[in-house]
Scaffold this active site. Structure first.
Site, PDB file in Angstrom:
ATOM      1  N   SER A  12     -64.547 -37.951  25.402  1.00  0.00           N
ATOM      2  CA  SER A  12     -64.179 -38.913  24.368  1.00  0.00           C
ATOM      3  C   SER A  12     -64.621 -40.324  24.753  1.00  0.00           C
ATOM      4  O   SER A  12     -64.947 -40.599  25.900  1.00  0.00           O
ATOM      5  CB  SER A  12     -62.677 -38.868  24.133  1.00  0.00           C
ATOM      6  OG  SER A  12     -62.363 -39.693  23.041  1.00  0.00           O
ATOM      7  N   SER A 447     -80.147 -38.879 -19.588  1.00  0.00           N
ATOM      8  CA  SER A 447     -79.535 -38.454 -20.835  1.00  0.00           C
ATOM      9  C   SER A 447     -79.904 -39.482 -21.906  1.00  0.00           C
ATOM     10  O   SER A 447     -79.836 -40.689 -21.661  1.00  0.00           O
ATOM     11  CB  SER A 447     -78.015 -38.397 -20.659  1.00  0.00           C
ATOM     12  OG  SER A 447     -77.414 -38.101 -21.894  1.00  0.00           O
ATOM     13  N   GLY A 448     -80.364 -39.007 -23.073  1.00  0.00           N
ATOM     14  CA  GLY A 448     -80.731 -39.931 -24.139  1.00  0.00           C
ATOM     15  C   GLY A 448     -82.137 -40.477 -24.023  1.00  0.00           C
ATOM     16  O   GLY A 448     -82.556 -41.316 -24.814  1.00  0.00           O
ATOM     17  N   LYS A 451     -85.767 -36.379 -24.142  1.00  0.00           N
ATOM     18  CA  LYS A 451     -86.359 -35.120 -23.670  1.00  0.00           C
ATOM     19  C   LYS A 451     -86.360 -34.048 -24.762  1.00  0.00           C
ATOM     20  O   LYS A 451     -87.387 -33.437 -25.053  1.00  0.00           O
ATOM     21  CB  LYS A 451     -85.578 -34.559 -22.455  1.00  0.00           C
ATOM     22  CG  LYS A 451     -85.648 -35.389 -21.206  1.00  0.00           C
ATOM     23  CD  LYS A 451     -84.869 -34.733 -20.066  1.00  0.00           C
ATOM     24  CE  LYS A 451     -83.387 -34.553 -20.370  1.00  0.00           C
ATOM     25  NZ  LYS A 451     -82.645 -35.785 -20.599  1.00  0.00           N
ATOM     26  N   SER A 519     -82.080 -32.828 -14.810  1.00  0.00           N
ATOM     27  CA  SER A 519     -82.541 -32.491 -13.449  1.00  0.00           C
ATOM     28  C   SER A 519     -82.798 -33.738 -12.605  1.00  0.00           C
ATOM     29  O   SER A 519     -83.940 -34.063 -12.289  1.00  0.00           O
ATOM     30  CB  SER A 519     -83.771 -31.574 -13.482  1.00  0.00           C
ATOM     31  OG  SER A 519     -84.729 -31.984 -14.424  1.00  0.00           O
TER      32      SER A 519
END
Lengths: 622, 300
Positions: A12, A447-448, A451, A519
């Protein structure tokens, strides 16, 4: 003949590892005058009020000196009249456990420090476990800071009993426990006058005399091939280091995995012709006939190894990014580097107790047992039988980080009932019948970003050109095939895997597949590329700026994500990793829909993925 | 293992590392500094790939201030073994007249560190072997055998890749490079004993001989050519001296010595009272952490 001992010091933080080695070098008069001078000078400014701070001899990095801790392994070299030593001084902080493991994988013997005022700590147990896992079989415990407990024998005996209880779990060849004081020098290079109750030798004397060479049993010969040496057409030699056994000219060997037999014609040991060579030697071997051997193959004689693609391993996870089942890595074992996937985490291991804990992820510095599948048959063995063919590392395919090290526990035999059925009607035949190149057009973007809209328009255009297509859309797949999957990392990986497998089946059926999934992770797209095949994978990055996607917010998801109602939303609270070199990049905020489609068609033409009749037709259509 | 001596084990380890690099790295090069460590590295490379020649070129970063005998030795060695020996000089630095007398630390940076980076970029090498040893200096003692450099050729000592057993991870991204130190685990004494055992040629400057020099800032600096101007009060002395390390002559301190055979050098090395780098003037610039600083900036 001067023998070499490679050992590590661990334990330690603040147990005094660097000080112990520093004091050993100092007392054994193994320092150069300038090093000694620098030490005395540095100690003036140090934390010991002018007294010599022996740890300063080892903590060499600026950050280490600033923080007064050891971050990375330091290697020191010293030679006494009896022996040469290489010591790896390793860090004690849990955060730097992987650096401690680096030292352990290098050593034959471990000197584990225990602070006498604290006794055996969790970190002591962790380091002992890692030493054992890395293959160390000789253990020395130095119960340090005896001066602080007034050299109390009873206290030492209690700690000794704790250590022996802890060690009961492990295999070891030797175990020795010393009471020492690293700062005062008790029992380091000479016996302490403060502990007359202790009757053993000093630590250094013990290290000078211990024998760590393994008894040469009648083990078979094995040599992983590092490279094929062919300076001209008359010479073909296999180069590598002998990992076990002995080889002589005239011996019959077997090549693995191919299983061919051949006779050894010539052996070069580090370039010089010899009649035989043993374990550890770097050789070049020529054979009496042509065999199918390349890097990653293994030459063996009288040794039984596993040949397969599925095995159970114990891993020490070393990466900041956690291990998730289903993720792809490169695996290096022996001289073979091969794509691998961690199929399943069987359980984690509690470093303190050794208990098995169920788990589906593993974080940095944790130990887990997993099943691993590699993409081709490789030659391996259990770590207990062969360190060389039983140890492995996993490499992250995107960051190239060494994510884990591991040892093979057992071979898993795949059911022989499953064999890949060869189809008589081939993919090529089906493609020809449809007069097209079956590819997967993989659209990735926020997103949006558009695609799905572009994918739909693209499919309509392709169909109008007389092509056969299929569109796989994110939400639709999630409602059917993948409805049992959530949004955890493991599920996300499985989601992409299924989509890629379906796309490949459809490509096999001769269809042009268009997929529209966010993705966001490079690693996932890499996996998809591998399943589908790089020649059939066509990546399109729909690079519409985030502000525009958010302005559109067709599904109202950005609003939810911004208000905190939706966790891990790509672009807002979860990263999007843009592709490095997509086949096409389109920005729907700048181009009209049909221009986007044109751009994709051009890119397909550029890679010669459209049949000639269509290529000209698409020109006319403009 | 039992029939292998300490030197046998070090030799086998270095050969293993060289073969791994030759097999896995895209465009390797071996840095050749003409010193004794480079002589050992070259010898190991010849052995590792025999009967093939080493499957990579050798690169000498020339500051134009090396001892004359070093350059002669380099050319002779390249010819003897039929090596592809590349030489790189920082032309800009040369044009600006950067020299070790007037420019101090900037000289080392421009003619060595920057020159090395330029050379690696110019040829597009992705992996470079160096003869660094961990016993030389404290930050080297912490460095892995495979040491990674980012696009700026910089080293990040706090984030080194774990190096497990002998499973070297050689994967890099475009623009990154690896420095590989196959003799990391050798000590100065190992180097000399190996040179003796293998009968390896080294530059004659390592052997004691009567040579002209001046005492400058406590160092014995040899007068190798007439570019070196005497300072006020300096007088040229003649005595038997030799060098423990070789580099640019104005920055390399010699030692008075009678050791003119390998046996004598080894005896002297084993009883040495100071570590070898103390004779390198550049290392004492900037205190004990100076090597780490230079390495972070791309020095070898």
């Amino acid at each position: 003949m001067n023998t070499l001992l490679k050992f590590i010091t661990c334990g330690s933080v603040d147990d005094g590892k660097s000080t112990l080695i520093g004091h050993m070098l100092y007392d054994a008069k193994l320092l150069f005058a300038d090093q000694e001078q620098a030490l005395l000078l540095d100690s003036q400014m140090g934390s010991r009020g002018g007294a010599i701070d022996y740890s300063l001899l080892l903590d060499g990095l600026m950050a280490e000196r600033e923080q007064g801790i050891t971050i990375d392994v330091a290697y020191r070299y010293f030679t006494t009249e009896k022996r040469s030593f290489i010591v790896a001084d390793t860090p004690g902080h849990e955060e730097y456990t992987r650096n401690m493991a680096v030292g352990a994988s290098f050593a034959e013997l471990a000197v584990i420090l225990v602070d006498a005022t604290h006794g055996v700590l969790t970190q002591t147990r962790r380091h002992t476990r890692i030493c054992s896992m890395m293959g160390i079989r000789h253990f020395v415990f130095a119960v340090n800071k005896m001066d602080l407990i007034r050299y109390d024998e009873t206290r030492f005996e209690k700690i000794t009993a704790d250590i022996r209880r802890m060690m009961a779990e492990y295999e070891f060849t030797s175990l020795k426990i010393f009471p020492v004081s690293a700062t005062e020098g008790d029992n380091i290079t000479k016996r302490s006058t403060q502990m007359l109750w202790y009757r053993g030798t000093s630590l250094l004397t013990y290290l000078e005399n211990i024998r760590t060479e393994q008894e040469e049993e009648n083990t078979g010969f094995l040599m992983p091939v590092q490279r094929v040496c062919r300076p001209d057409s008359t010479f073909r030699g296999f180069q590598g280091q002998i990992e076990a056994g002995l080889i002589k000219a005239g011996d019959m060997i077997t090549t693995l995995p191919s299983g061919e037999k051949a006779v050894v014609s010539q052996i070069l040991d580090a370039g010089k012709p010899v009649s035989s060579a043993g374990c550890g030697h770097a050789v070049t071997i020529t054979l009496d006939r042509e065999v199918d051997v390349s890097r990653g193959c293994v030459l063996v004689k009288d040794a039984s190894l596993c040949v397969g693609s599925l095995f159970t391993v114990r891993l020490l996870w070393m990466d900041d990014a956690p291990l998730v089942a289903g993720k792809n890595y490169y695996l290096k074992l022996g001289t073979r580097l091969i794509p691998a996937v961690v199929l399943h985490i069987n359980h984690k291991i509690d470093v303190n107790t050794g208990n098995e804990i169920p788990a589906d992820t593993t974080f940095k510095n944790e130990i887990a047992e997993c099943d691993i599948s590699v993409s081709d048959k490789i030659v391996f063995d259990r770590f207990l039988n062969s360190q060389a063919l039983g140890s492995l590392i996993l490499i992250d395919r995107v960051t190239n980080m060494t994510s884990a090290c591991g040892i093979v526990l057992k071979n898993i035999k795949r059911s022989d009932n499953l064999t890949w059925q060869k189809l008589e009607i081939t993919r090529e035949f089906r493609a020809q019948q449809k007069e097209q190149n079956p590819v997967t057009i993989w659209m990735t973007g926020l997103s949006g970003s558009g695609k799905s809209t572009v994918a739909n328009a693209l499919e309509k255009r392709l169909v109008s050109l007389g092509l056969h297509t299929m569109l796989l859309d994110g939400d639709n797949i999630r409602m059917g095939l993948n409805r049992n999957l959530g949004f955890k990392q493991a599920d996300r990986i499985e989601n992409i895997r299924r989509i890629a497998e379906v796309a490949r089946l459809m490509n096999d059926a001769g269809l042009i597949v268009i997929t529209a999934f966010i993705s966001p992770y490079a690693q996932d797209r890499l996996s998809a590329r591998e399943i589908i095949g790089k020649d059939s994978f066509f990546e399109i990055y729909v690079n519409t700026p985030l502000e525009e996607c958010e302005r559109r917010d067709v599904k109202g998801l950005y609003k939810k994500a911004r208000s905190g109602d939706l966790a891990d939303f790509t672009g807002v609270s979860s990263p999007y990793e843009a592709p490095d070199s997509p086949d096409a990049v389109i920005d729907t905020s700048e181009l009209k829909l049909q221009e986007c489609v044109d751009q994709i068609l051009h890119a397909l033409e550029a890679r010669e993925l459209l049949p000639a009749r269509v290529a000209s037709a698409s020109q006319q259509a403009k | 293992m039992s029939d292998m001596t300490h030197l046998d084990k070090l030799e086998a380890e270095a050969i293993y590392i060289m073969r791994e690099v030759a097999s896995e790295c895209e465009k390797p090069v071996m840095l050749y500094s003409i010193g004794k460590d480079s002589s050992v590295m070259l010898h190991l490379a010849l052995k590792a790939f025999y009967p093939e020649k080493p499957p990579f070129p050798f690169l000498h970063v020339n500051t134009t201030w090396k001892f004359k005998e070093m350059i002669a030795f380099r050319d002779q060695t390249a010819k003897k073994y039929g090596l592809e020996m590349l030489e790189y000089i920082n032309k800009d630095g040369l044009a600006q007249g950067i020299n070790p007398f007037d420019h101090g630390a900037a000289y080392t940076d421009i003619m060595k560190t920057q020159a090395l980076k330029q050379a690696l970029d110019y040829y597009g090498f992705t992996a470079a072997f160096g003869g660094g040893r961990r016993d030389e200096e404290k930050s080297r003692a912490k460095e892995r055998i495979f040491s990674f450099r980012n696009e700026q050729h910089a080293w990040d000592p706090k984030n080194q890749r774990p190096e497990m057993w002998k499973l070297y991870n050689t994967r890099i991204r475009p623009g990154e490079e690896i420095r590989i130190f196959p003799i990391s685990n050798w000590t100065e004494a190992d180097i000399w004993q190996y040179i003796q055992r293998e009968n390896i040629d080294i530059v004659p400057l390592y052997f004691a001989k009567e040579r002209p020099f001046v005492m400058r800032d406590g160092n014995i600096i040899m007068l190798d050519d007439d570019r070196m101007k005497l300072r006020d009060g300096e007088t040229v002395q003649h005595d038997r001296i030799r060098f423990r390390t070789l580099g640019c002559y104005p920055l390399t301190g010699g030692v008075r010595s009678q050791a003119d055979t390998l046996e004598a050098i080894i005896a002297e090395t084993l009883s040495a009272v100071s570590s070898e780098r103390t004779s390198r003037v550049i290392d004492s610039d900037g205190g004990s952490a100076s090597m780490e600083k230079r390495k972070r900036e791309g020095y070898f």
